[in-house]
Structures are given as C-alpha cells and as structure tokens.
Design a protein around this motif. Structure first.
Motif, PDB file in Angstrom:
ATOM      1  N   ARG A 111       6.132  22.099  -4.973  1.00 15.44           N
ATOM      2  CA  ARG A 111       5.302  20.942  -4.635  1.00 15.44           C
ATOM      3  C   ARG A 111       3.945  21.022  -5.330  1.00 15.44           C
ATOM      4  O   ARG A 111       3.411  20.014  -5.794  1.00 15.44           O
ATOM      5  N   GLN A 112       3.398  22.225  -5.427  1.00  9.94           N
ATOM      6  CA  GLN A 112       2.108  22.384  -6.093  1.00  9.94           C
ATOM      7  C   GLN A 112       2.229  22.157  -7.598  1.00  9.94           C
ATOM      8  O   GLN A 112       1.330  21.583  -8.222  1.00  9.94           O
ATOM      9  N   GLN A 150       4.385  20.218  -9.094  1.00 13.06           N
ATOM     10  CA  GLN A 150       4.608  18.801  -9.359  1.00 13.06           C
ATOM     11  C   GLN A 150       3.328  17.988  -9.266  1.00 13.06           C
ATOM     12  O   GLN A 150       3.209  16.939  -9.906  1.00 13.06           O
ATOM     13  N   GLN A 151       2.391  18.434  -8.488  1.00 17.56           N
ATOM     14  CA  GLN A 151       1.156  17.685  -8.298  1.00 17.56           C
ATOM     15  C   GLN A 151       0.135  17.924  -9.397  1.00 17.56           C
ATOM     16  O   GLN A 151      -0.867  17.224  -9.444  1.00 17.56           O
ATOM     17  N   GLN A 152       0.352  18.899 -10.264  1.00 14.82           N
ATOM     18  CA  GLN A 152      -0.610  19.184 -11.312  1.00 14.82           C
ATOM     19  C   GLN A 152       0.093  19.323 -12.668  1.00 14.82           C
ATOM     20  O   GLN A 152       1.268  19.668 -12.740  1.00 14.82           O
ATOM     21  N   LYS A 193      -4.803  17.574 -11.872  1.00 14.49           N
ATOM     22  CA  LYS A 193      -4.140  17.274 -10.609  1.00 14.49           C
ATOM     23  C   LYS A 193      -4.571  15.886 -10.146  1.00 14.49           C
ATOM     24  O   LYS A 193      -5.763  15.557 -10.174  1.00 14.49           O
ATOM     25  N   ASP A 194      -3.594  15.089  -9.736  1.00 14.31           N
ATOM     26  CA  ASP A 194      -3.888  13.760  -9.207  1.00 14.31           C
ATOM     27  C   ASP A 194      -4.353  13.870  -7.763  1.00 14.31           C
ATOM     28  O   ASP A 194      -3.701  14.525  -6.937  1.00 14.31           O
ATOM     29  N   VAL A 195      -5.473  13.245  -7.476  1.00  9.81           N
ATOM     30  CA  VAL A 195      -6.045  13.306  -6.136  1.00  9.81           C
ATOM     31  C   VAL A 195      -6.352  11.902  -5.654  1.00  9.81           C
ATOM     32  O   VAL A 195      -6.429  10.950  -6.437  1.00  9.81           O
ATOM     33  N   THR A 237      -9.582  12.645   2.770  1.00  8.31           N
ATOM     34  CA  THR A 237      -9.492  13.792   1.864  1.00  8.31           C
ATOM     35  C   THR A 237     -10.831  14.479   1.635  1.00  8.31           C
ATOM     36  O   THR A 237     -10.905  15.704   1.578  1.00  8.31           O
ATOM     37  N   LYS A 253      -9.475  18.720   0.084  1.00  4.97           N
ATOM     38  CA  LYS A 253      -8.265  18.064  -0.406  1.00  4.97           C
ATOM     39  C   LYS A 253      -8.531  17.199  -1.636  1.00  4.97           C
ATOM     40  O   LYS A 253      -7.595  16.836  -2.337  1.00  4.97           O
TER      41      LYS A 253
END
Length: 395
Positions: free
Chosen positions: A332-333, A335-337, A352-354, A360, A369
């Motif tokens: 999961r980590q 995939q997010q970056q 990383k998409d935030v 957040t 976050k």
C-alpha cells in the motif's frame, strides 16, 4: 558575602602575612596569638587552626568504619565468581537465600533484577537470525519479553559489526557487571526456561481509556464481562445479543478474529477523536494465543500430542497473519508513492500523492498525513524540553 573570620581563631600562622605598619601593629596586638585553654576546651589531638593543612584526626565514625572494613566487611573484599557480592549476604548467606537479590539491608523492598547471561543472549540471537524463528516463539520458549528479544538481536548485530571494523569492546566491564549482579542462565531443558522465566512476558499495558472511574449501572440478570467493560470505557453501544452469544461460546475464535485482523475493529468518534473500541485483556496482551492454549489444555489434560499440535497451529496462524499484514502495508505504501532515480545519481526521489484538508493537516497545520500549512508554522526542533531520542522499542 563570605563569612567573617573570627578573631579568636586567628593564630600565629597568619601573622607574617599581615601588615607590619605601626597602625596594624596596635591592632594585631589585641589579637590573641595562641589558643587559650579557658576560651577553647582542650581536646586530644585537636587543633584550633581552621586554615591549617594538617591532616584531620580520626573521628569516632571513621574509626568504626575502618574497624568494620577490617573485620566483618573483609568478607566482601574478594567476591565468589558466579555469585552476587551484596551486604545482606554476610549474615544471610546460608540462612536466607533472598539476600542474593536484596543488596540493601535497610530497604527490603528494593530487589536487584537479573540480567541475561552471555549464553542466553547468544541463544536468542541464534534462534532469531540463524534458525529463522519468530520473535514471538523465542519469547515464549526462553521466557524473555519480545521487546528485549528485539533489543538483544540489534545489540549483538552492533557488536559483530564493531568487531569487523576493528573497534575495541568493553569486555572487562561486561564481565565485571555479570559477576556483580544476578544473571538468568540458559537451561538445558526448554521447559525450565518456561517454568523459571527471566521476566513476565504477558504484561498488559495500562490503556489511557481506563484512567477515569466510571459507574455504569447494570441489571442483575445481565452478564457483564471484559468486552462490555471495554465498550463502556470507549463510549460504544452494547453488542447485539447474537454476537455476544457466539463470542461466549468460542472465546478463542473471537480473540483470533481481533488479533489477526486488527483493521476490522470497530471505531467510534469522529475526526481526530476517532479511535478503536477498547478490546478485552485477552486480545491486548503480547501473547494472546497462550490464553487459548491454557483453555485447551484444561479441557483435554491428557491429550499431550493434540495440545502441542494445536499450540503450534495457533502460533503459525498468528505469524502468518502478521507477515501478511506487513506485506499489505508495504504494498500500500509503494502504490501511494512514485520513485525516480536519475542516471549516474546516487539519490532517489520519492513522490507521494496527498490530500490537503482539515482531516489530514489537522486544525493546527501540523498533521502528519499531508503537508501544507505546517510549513509556515515555526518548528519546535530546537526548542528546549523536546524529546528527540527513542522512548520505546517497536517489535
């Protein structure tokens, strides 16, 4: 202001340093040049010169100290290898064995805790690194807390690395400590380590929700157990009667459902106040599978093979669930970056998409976050009182 020097205690040793003028001579003539027996009582071997460099005479307490060191205390000068050298062992060496763990005779509440022996420390490292056993299994087999098992593995790795780099180790200091304090040996039979563990491995940490005292009225016909108490502390509604019946019929399955899938635990609250419902103690202890093992052993006390097989199966399920949970978190980590490493460069850039929102970044802009408002807030990195060192070990 420093205290004034008393005139009656000034003697001839200070006179050469004073002025020899006529004015001073008249003043000095009034100062007594020797100690009068009428003003100061005569004591044997006692001087009346407070600024003298003469060695102070032996006092009564000092004489008693050396008398004890040369007499009864001489037994503590040379210690016995493999045994403690405490003051309480002089008179209680054969009468009271608890003197080995209580070094202070006037403070019987203080107990000297044991440390791991070299053999036990090396065995922990061998089982975790070489035999590829889990930290949980090693903790149960040797009677050592999981946090201490992780710390031992890291320290032994550091020691081996220092040896490869040619750095010196404090081996004399380590030997002296192991000879001065009690140690936990490595027994040949594994059952001895379980019967006489180094420390408690199933201590339950105090949860912050259990700090307040709550008076919750319950009818006499209702069975109020630990699950209900946890929901009351969390301000969560009571469970349905059907689910309570199923959990009561098979408590081991209910605990396994919580420990193997902690993400499915019910949550209460909104926003930053959202938190998981407080679970019973059977699910929050470090080794919840030991509770199920003890229940199964009491239900079938003569089926040793079946008990051992069921225990290994529970341990395997816990380890498999933990590895799967870590693998999913890592995927999961990733995939997010997005990772970008330019050619002929030793740096790697991670994007990383935030989502920048109140949930957040938080109300103060310091949420972890997502970035955003906290860049404009002064940093507390160099502020006094900020703890920047690790305060606990995550296993």
């Amino acid at each position: 202001m420093p205290p004034r020097v008393q005139n009656q205690l000034v003697t001839n040793s200070l006179l050469p340093y004073l002025s020899s003028s006529s004015t001073s001579t008249s003043t000095i003539s009034k100062i007594p040049t020797q100690c009068s027996s009428s003003s100061i009582p005569s004591t044997p071997r006692r001087t009346c010169r407070p600024f003298s460099s003469t060695v102070a005479p032996q006092t009564r307490l000092r004489n008693e100290m050396f008398t004890w060191l040369n007499g009864e205390g001489a037994a503590l000068k040379n210690y016995v290898p493999g045994s403690t050298n405490y003051l309480t062992q002089i008179k209680e060496r054969d009468e009271q064995p608890t003197g080995r763990t209580r070094p202070f005779p006037l403070n019987q509440n203080f107990v000297s805790e044991s440390i791991l022996s070299e053999e036990l420390r090396n065995e922990i490292y061998d089982r975790v690194v070489n035999q590829k056993k889990s930290v949980r299994a090693v903790s149960v087999d040797l009677g050592v807390d999981m946090r201490r098992v992780g710390a031992v593995v890291r320290l032994v790795e550091l020691e081996k690395r220092q040896k490869q780099q040619g750095k010196s180790l404090a081996l004399p200091y380590a030997r002296a400590i192991h000879e001065m304090v009690p140690t936990t040996p490595l027994y040949e039979d594994t059952r001895d380590n379980r019967n006489r563990p180094h420390e408690s491995i199933n201590d339950l940490p105090v949860h912050k929700l259990t700090d307040p005292q709550i008076f919750y009225p319950v009818s006499e016909s209702r069975q109020f157990n630990r699950v209900d108490a946890g929901r009351v502390f969390s301000a969560a509604p009571a469970l349905e009667h059907k689910q309570v019946t199923n959990d009561t019929a098979d408590p081991a399955e209910a605990v396994s459902r919580i420990t193997q899938k902690p993400s499915n635990i019910e949550k209460v609250g909104k926003g930053e106040a959202e938190q998981q419902v407080l679970q019973p103690a059977d699910a929050r202890i470090p080794h919840p599978h030991l509770v199920a093992h003890e229940r199964f052993r009491q239900s079938k006390p003569t089926e040793y093979r079946e008990i051992f097989k069921a225990y290994n199966e529970r341990l395997r399920q816990e380890e498999t669930a933990e590895k799967e949970r870590k693998r999913l978190a890592k995927e999961r980590q990733e995939q997010q970056q997005m990772k970008v490493q330019p050619e002929s460069s030793r740096f790697e850039f991670r994007f990383k998409d935030v989502v920048v929102s109140k949930e957040t970044t938080g109300t103060d802009g310091r949420g972890s976050k997502a970035p955003g408002l906290r860049y404009g807030v002064p940093s507390y990195e160099r502020k006094k009182g900020q703890v920047k060192i690790p305060t606990r070990v995550e296993v």
